[in-house]
Design a protein around this motif. Structure first.
Motif: not given
Length: 222
Positions: A8, A80, A84, A88-90, A94-95, A98
């Motif tokens: 992230k 989260y 996410t 998990h996120t790409d 969103h990153a 977080i």
């Protein structure tokens, strides 16, 4: 462990300014939102109290506001859950949210947490440490800031010694005084298991010459 999630941080490394801006806005909203709850509710609480010593003065309100600014597990769980999928996120946006949330948790814990004790000492320069609240010489301390469970201890003992009242360890006692009954059993557990292992006075009366207050042998004259 969330801080060590390198993926992230790698996603947002090209948007450092945005991350700082988002983190700053979140911290500002956190402080504003906390104040919007503490000060109006304290004002309403003071209106319902006739005794001046039981009212929450402004200095106490500041301490309540400041000490509640520390964010942690709940904030991370909400972030989260919102930003996410399975942790998990790409997605870049969103990153940022977080990592900004992680920054808020770290900043509030380190900065707000470390400054809480100096703030209390500054606002209440004549107040002694927490152990003095357990002493018999606490007539000058407002009753509203004393340990509430101390008042319940004496009432529990009175109930246990009065045959006309239900005992706290009975079902009738639990239905009559559920809070006192739970505290009664906690005291039993604390005295039997916790204090023998971890030590401490618990909620017992403070005695300045007790062994817990004296230093190790040979250091009394240091």
């Amino acid at each position: 462990m969330d801080v060590l999630d390198i993926d992230k941080w790698r996603i947002v490394r090209d948007s450092l300014g945005t991350s700082v801006a988002v983190s700053s806005i979140l911290i500002g909203l956190l402080m504003l939102g906390r104040a919007a709850f503490v000060f109006p509710l304290s004002f309403l609480s003071n209106l319902a109290k006739k005794n001046q010593s039981e009212k929450i003065n402004f200095k106490m309100q500041v301490v309540i506001w400041w000490s509640g600014l520390i964010r942690g597990a709940v904030l991370m769980a909400l972030a989260y859950n919102k930003f996410t999928m399975a942790g998990h996120t790409d997605l870049h946006e969103h990153a940022i949210m977080i990592t900004s949330t992680i920054t808020v948790c770290l900043f509030s814990t380190m900065v707000f947490g470390m400054l809480t004790k100096p703030l209390i000492r500054y606002l209440f320069p004549h107040q002694q440490g927490p152990t003095s609240m357990l002493s018999d010489d606490n007539n000058n301390i407002p009753k509203s800031i004393q340990v509430p469970l101390l008042d319940q201890d004496s009432s529990i003992e009175e109930v246990a010694g009065n045959e006309n009242l239900p005992r706290p360890d009975s079902i009738r006692g639990f239905l009559t005084w559920p809070t006192k009954t739970v505290h009664y059993y906690w005291r039993q557990f604390d005295d039997s298991f916790m204090r023998p292992v971890f030590g401490g006075r618990g909620f017992g009366p403070f005695v300045s010459s007790s062994p817990t207050e004296r230093g190790p042998p040979g250091l009394s004259g240091a």
